[in-house]
Design an enzyme around this catalytic site. Structure first.
Site, PDB file in Angstrom:
ATOM      1  N   HIS A  24       4.148  54.955  47.668  1.00 42.86           N
ATOM      2  CA  HIS A  24       4.666  54.417  46.425  1.00 42.86           C
ATOM      3  C   HIS A  24       4.431  55.399  45.272  1.00 42.86           C
ATOM      4  O   HIS A  24       3.563  56.272  45.343  1.00 42.86           O
ATOM      5  CB  HIS A  24       4.016  53.068  46.118  1.00 42.86           C
ATOM      6  CG  HIS A  24       4.452  51.986  47.058  1.00 42.86           C
ATOM      7  ND1 HIS A  24       4.163  50.655  46.873  1.00 42.86           N
ATOM      8  CD2 HIS A  24       5.182  52.039  48.213  1.00 42.86           C
ATOM      9  CE1 HIS A  24       4.687  49.931  47.849  1.00 42.86           C
ATOM     10  NE2 HIS A  24       5.299  50.758  48.683  1.00 42.86           N
ATOM     11  N   GLU A  52       3.153  55.065  42.319  1.00 46.31           N
ATOM     12  CA  GLU A  52       1.824  55.026  41.699  1.00 46.31           C
ATOM     13  C   GLU A  52       0.808  55.787  42.550  1.00 46.31           C
ATOM     14  O   GLU A  52      -0.019  56.545  42.028  1.00 46.31           O
ATOM     15  CB  GLU A  52       1.365  53.568  41.529  1.00 46.31           C
ATOM     16  CG  GLU A  52       2.304  52.721  40.675  1.00 46.31           C
ATOM     17  CD  GLU A  52       3.343  51.967  41.490  1.00 46.31           C
ATOM     18  OE1 GLU A  52       3.621  50.811  41.146  1.00 46.31           O
ATOM     19  OE2 GLU A  52       3.864  52.539  42.468  1.00 46.31           O
ATOM     20  N   CYS A  87       2.936  46.884  42.964  1.00 46.15           N
ATOM     21  CA  CYS A  87       2.693  45.891  44.009  1.00 46.15           C
ATOM     22  C   CYS A  87       1.179  45.693  44.144  1.00 46.15           C
ATOM     23  O   CYS A  87       0.383  46.371  43.488  1.00 46.15           O
ATOM     24  CB  CYS A  87       3.290  46.357  45.335  1.00 46.15           C
ATOM     25  SG  CYS A  87       2.481  47.829  46.013  1.00 46.15           S
ATOM     26  N   CYS A 129      -0.658  48.953  45.323  1.00 42.73           N
ATOM     27  CA  CYS A 129      -0.798  49.975  44.280  1.00 42.73           C
ATOM     28  C   CYS A 129      -1.727  49.525  43.165  1.00 42.73           C
ATOM     29  O   CYS A 129      -2.381  50.347  42.519  1.00 42.73           O
ATOM     30  CB  CYS A 129       0.573  50.331  43.702  1.00 42.73           C
ATOM     31  SG  CYS A 129       1.568  51.346  44.820  1.00 42.73           S
TER      32      CYS A 129
END
Length: 318
Positions: A247, A249, A273, A276
């Site tokens: 992801h 992040e 999410c 993350c």
């Protein structure tokens, strides 16, 4: 100071819009006489005269007048010379183009009321010539702000009020707007088939790292089949343990390591999410700024609040 150039379709309300800006926000108005519909239409042939040097010269003169008054903000209208727009707007970030449009029938009725009555087919022909022969359509495409005039005065005022650039007369974006726009640029490097997300880590208004989602290096790109989970288009938040993508992040934290993320702000195009969120907390990030909510937003919000991490939604504006 900001200079707004108003362009748009025939009878879309350019002059009304300019007058509203003058009355409500104190803009100084500059009407381009040679670019007005009255000057452009050749009544003998009932067609438009081409863009002339006279139009360009008047535009330059009016711009010069506006530039000599740095303490005020200005509106120049109607602008129809696309080459002139490109030449001046590329040089100066404080010059912004506003493109106006409205429904064909409302504009047709306005034309008949304001000028003279013509058949609808003739108006459509004039409209096409105005947009595509005079190249006004490209002027509109330069518009950083798009206004749809519904011929409702209250709604038009509301539309003006919704644009911070117009109200504040600040052509430079605020820091949050600036970094969020950059995060949207970063997400263009995403190779994920499900969605594109970009992230930027910032400390003291300086970018520390960037990241976007997708499979890690040395693995086939997600859009080339490198992640079966994404390519089978499974629902949001489902089977994340099967996903090969990192992801945005995570990628931004990995880029610099946790020793350089403590106390920083994370700008991300979509709220994090749950996975993350744990990475963000562990990285010591103290503020998260997002543009769009993720479907599992509530779970992440609870975790971030529990960790005393500030969470802000910043919608990017022109």
């Amino acid at each position: 100071m900001v200079i707004l150039l108003i362009t748009g379709e025939i009878c879309s309300g350019k002059e009304l819009f300019a007058k509203l800006l003058g009355q409500k926000y104190g803009y100084k108005l500059h009407k381009l006489v040679n670019s007005s519909l009255e000057s452009l239409i050749d009544m003998d042939n009932f067609t438009f005269r081409p863009i002339s040097q006279e139009i360009t010269d008047e535009s330059n003169e009016v711009l010069k007048e506006a530039l000599n008054d740095w303490n005020s903000s200005h509106v120049i209208y109607p602008v129809i010379d696309h080459e002139w727009i490109k030449k001046i707007s590329l040089k100066r970030s404080y010059i912004k183009v506003i493109g106006m449009s409205a429904s064909l029938m409302r504009r047709y009725k306005t034309f008949n009321f304001k000028y003279f009555e013509i058949p609808l087919e003739r108006f459509v022909s004039l409209n096409d010539e105005y947009l595509f022969e005079l190249n006004v359509i490209n002027c509109m495409n330069e518009g950083i702000i798009k206004i749809t005039n519904k011929f409702n005065f209250a709604e038009l005022e509301k539309e003006i009020d919704s644009h911070n650039l117009i109200k504040s007369k600040m052509f430079r974006p605020l820091w949050d707007q600036y970094f969020m726009k950059l995060a949207h640029v970063v997400k263009q490097r995403s190779n994920c088939m499900k969605r594109s997300v970009g992230a930027i880590i910032v400390e003291n208004n300086r970018i520390t790292s960037t990241g976007y989602n997708g499979v890690p290096g040395k693995i086939t790109n997600c859009y080339q089949g490198g992640c079966k989970r994404c390519n089978t288009n499974k629902p949001s938040g489902v089977s994340l343990d099967e996903c090969n993508c990192i992801h945005a992040e995570e990628a931004s934290v990995i880029e610099v390591g946790v020793t350089k993320t403590k106390g920083a702000t994370l700008y991300v195009t979509m709220s994090p999410c749950r996975w993350c969120t744990k990475v963000i907390i562990a990285a010591g990030i103290t503020r998260v700024v997002y543009d769009e909510k993720y479907s599992h937003y509530n779970d992440s919000e609870k975790l971030l609040k529990a960790a005393n991490i500030q969470l802000d939604c910043i919608k990017i504006e022109p």
